[in-house]
Write a protein that holds these residues in place. Structure first.
Motif, mmCIF file in Angstrom:
data_model
loop_
_atom_site.group_PDB
_atom_site.id
_atom_site.type_symbol
_atom_site.label_atom_id
_atom_site.label_comp_id
_atom_site.label_asym_id
_atom_site.label_seq_id
_atom_site.Cartn_x
_atom_site.Cartn_y
_atom_site.Cartn_z
ATOM 1 N N LEU A 192 17.402 -0.840 3.285
ATOM 2 C CA LEU A 192 17.088 -1.190 4.645
ATOM 3 C C LEU A 192 17.281 -2.388 4.913
ATOM 4 O O LEU A 192 17.407 -2.765 6.312
ATOM 5 C CB LEU A 192 15.624 -0.636 4.971
ATOM 6 C CG LEU A 192 15.656 1.004 4.747
ATOM 7 C CD1 LEU A 192 14.070 1.470 4.862
ATOM 8 C CD2 LEU A 192 16.492 1.509 5.956
ATOM 9 N N GLN A 193 16.888 -3.211 4.355
ATOM 10 C CA GLN A 193 16.874 -4.779 4.047
ATOM 11 C C GLN A 193 18.592 -5.286 4.494
ATOM 12 O O GLN A 193 18.879 -6.028 5.389
ATOM 13 C CB GLN A 193 16.335 -5.534 3.002
ATOM 14 C CG GLN A 193 14.965 -5.476 3.031
ATOM 15 C CD GLN A 193 14.285 -6.062 4.157
ATOM 16 O OE1 GLN A 193 14.466 -7.218 4.714
ATOM 17 N NE2 GLN A 193 13.220 -5.343 4.745
ATOM 18 N N LYS A 194 19.284 -4.550 3.733
ATOM 19 C CA LYS A 194 20.740 -4.758 4.102
ATOM 20 C C LYS A 194 21.253 -4.216 5.219
ATOM 21 O O LYS A 194 21.989 -4.964 5.856
ATOM 22 C CB LYS A 194 21.589 -4.126 2.890
ATOM 23 C CG LYS A 194 21.558 -4.817 1.429
ATOM 24 C CD LYS A 194 22.553 -4.098 0.580
ATOM 25 C CE LYS A 194 22.083 -4.410 -0.989
ATOM 26 N NZ LYS A 194 22.661 -3.803 -1.955
ATOM 27 N N ASP A 195 20.849 -3.019 5.714
ATOM 28 C CA ASP A 195 21.157 -2.638 7.156
ATOM 29 C C ASP A 195 20.076 -1.657 7.613
ATOM 30 O O ASP A 195 20.046 -0.663 7.485
ATOM 31 C CB ASP A 195 22.375 -1.743 6.676
ATOM 32 C CG ASP A 195 22.929 -1.226 8.149
ATOM 33 O OD1 ASP A 195 22.246 -1.689 9.135
ATOM 34 O OD2 ASP A 195 23.839 -0.364 8.181
ATOM 35 N N PRO A 196 19.250 -2.327 8.188
ATOM 36 C CA PRO A 196 18.116 -1.588 9.051
ATOM 37 C C PRO A 196 18.355 -0.585 9.964
ATOM 38 O O PRO A 196 17.640 -0.042 10.371
ATOM 39 C CB PRO A 196 17.102 -2.863 9.600
ATOM 40 C CG PRO A 196 17.968 -4.290 9.679
ATOM 41 C CD PRO A 196 19.336 -3.979 8.497
ATOM 42 N N ILE A 247 11.304 1.106 -3.833
ATOM 43 C CA ILE A 247 12.040 -0.400 -3.530
ATOM 44 C C ILE A 247 13.419 -0.303 -3.448
ATOM 45 O O ILE A 247 14.122 -1.248 -2.833
ATOM 46 C CB ILE A 247 11.573 -1.399 -5.114
ATOM 47 C CG1 ILE A 247 10.200 -1.378 -5.384
ATOM 48 C CG2 ILE A 247 12.684 -2.520 -5.153
ATOM 49 C CD1 ILE A 247 9.777 -2.212 -6.679
ATOM 50 N N ALA A 248 14.344 0.500 -4.257
ATOM 51 C CA ALA A 248 15.639 0.651 -3.825
ATOM 52 C C ALA A 248 15.863 1.122 -2.202
ATOM 53 O O ALA A 248 16.722 0.374 -1.719
ATOM 54 C CB ALA A 248 16.317 1.785 -4.705
ATOM 55 N N ASN A 294 0.731 -1.174 -0.011
ATOM 56 C CA ASN A 294 -0.012 -0.055 0.148
ATOM 57 C C ASN A 294 1.001 1.207 0.129
ATOM 58 O O ASN A 294 0.339 2.360 -0.245
ATOM 59 C CB ASN A 294 -0.983 0.102 1.156
ATOM 60 C CG ASN A 294 -2.001 -1.093 1.336
ATOM 61 O OD1 ASN A 294 -2.326 -1.672 0.290
ATOM 62 N ND2 ASN A 294 -2.345 -1.427 2.292
ATOM 63 N N TYR A 295 2.086 1.119 0.383
ATOM 64 C CA TYR A 295 2.909 2.142 0.499
ATOM 65 C C TYR A 295 4.096 2.382 -0.508
ATOM 66 O O TYR A 295 4.583 3.604 -0.749
ATOM 67 C CB TYR A 295 3.568 2.384 2.009
ATOM 68 C CG TYR A 295 2.787 2.175 3.153
ATOM 69 C CD1 TYR A 295 2.112 3.386 3.593
ATOM 70 C CD2 TYR A 295 2.320 1.038 3.646
ATOM 71 C CE1 TYR A 295 0.983 3.313 4.472
ATOM 72 C CE2 TYR A 295 1.039 1.062 4.546
ATOM 73 C CZ TYR A 295 0.631 2.321 4.954
ATOM 74 O OH TYR A 295 -0.428 2.433 5.779
ATOM 75 N N ILE A 296 4.576 1.444 -1.181
ATOM 76 C CA ILE A 296 5.642 1.354 -2.065
ATOM 77 C C ILE A 296 4.873 1.877 -3.339
ATOM 78 O O ILE A 296 4.230 1.000 -3.860
ATOM 79 C CB ILE A 296 6.425 -0.062 -2.204
ATOM 80 C CG1 ILE A 296 6.824 -0.404 -0.774
ATOM 81 C CG2 ILE A 296 7.375 0.050 -3.158
ATOM 82 C CD1 ILE A 296 7.646 0.539 0.008
ATOM 83 N N LEU A 297 5.472 2.766 -3.982
ATOM 84 C CA LEU A 297 4.818 3.511 -5.188
ATOM 85 C C LEU A 297 5.662 3.395 -6.245
ATOM 86 O O LEU A 297 5.305 3.117 -7.363
ATOM 87 C CB LEU A 297 4.363 4.791 -5.132
ATOM 88 C CG LEU A 297 3.610 5.086 -3.869
ATOM 89 C CD1 LEU A 297 3.268 6.856 -4.024
ATOM 90 C CD2 LEU A 297 2.001 4.495 -3.968
#
Length: 125
Positions: free
Chosen positions: A18-22, A12-13, A4-7
């Motif tokens: 953030l997945q790599k370093d939250p 996505i980038a 709902n938030y990713i446009l």
């Protein structure tokens, strides 16, 4: 829910970053600032509710960081002023949540700010 938030690809980038370093506050700050720009006077592409959602995620990573809480609260106070009190209850809730998470460390400013907003909201002045 995240869908709902990713446009776009830029979102996505940021999400991959953030997945790599939250725990990268720099990445979180860049992401939030990008979304705030997308909610500027010139562009209403990004609703305030999206930015609130992102800030909430950000603060899940940095629950006890008073500076980050203060940044979010300050921004919400500005939004609340512009929207003529639409978010007053939410701003009060943020103060309470902040105080719970920082465990009273250097919380004088937040406490005073909370009391001022609560007083104004209840017309107790």
């Amino acid at each position: 829910m995240i869908n709902n938030y990713i446009l776009d690809d830029e979102d996505i980038a940021f999400e991959y970053e953030l997945q790599k370093d939250p725990t990268s506050s720099l990445s979180w700050n860049r992401y939030i600032e990008t979304w705030k720009e997308q909610n500027s006077k010139d562009s209403k592409r990004r609703p305030i509710t999206h930015i609130i959602w992102l800030y909430n995620r950000f603060l899940e990573q940095f629950k006890d960081d008073l500076n980050f809480w203060n940044e979010f609260i300050t921004w919400m106070i500005q939004i609340n002023t512009v929207t003529q009190g639409k978010y007053t209850e939410f701003v009060l809730h943020l103060h309470e949540k902040c105080l719970e998470n920082i465990r009273n460390r250097d919380s004088e400013k937040i406490c005073i700010q909370y009391l001022k907003i609560a007083t104004e909201a209840c017309n107790l002045a």
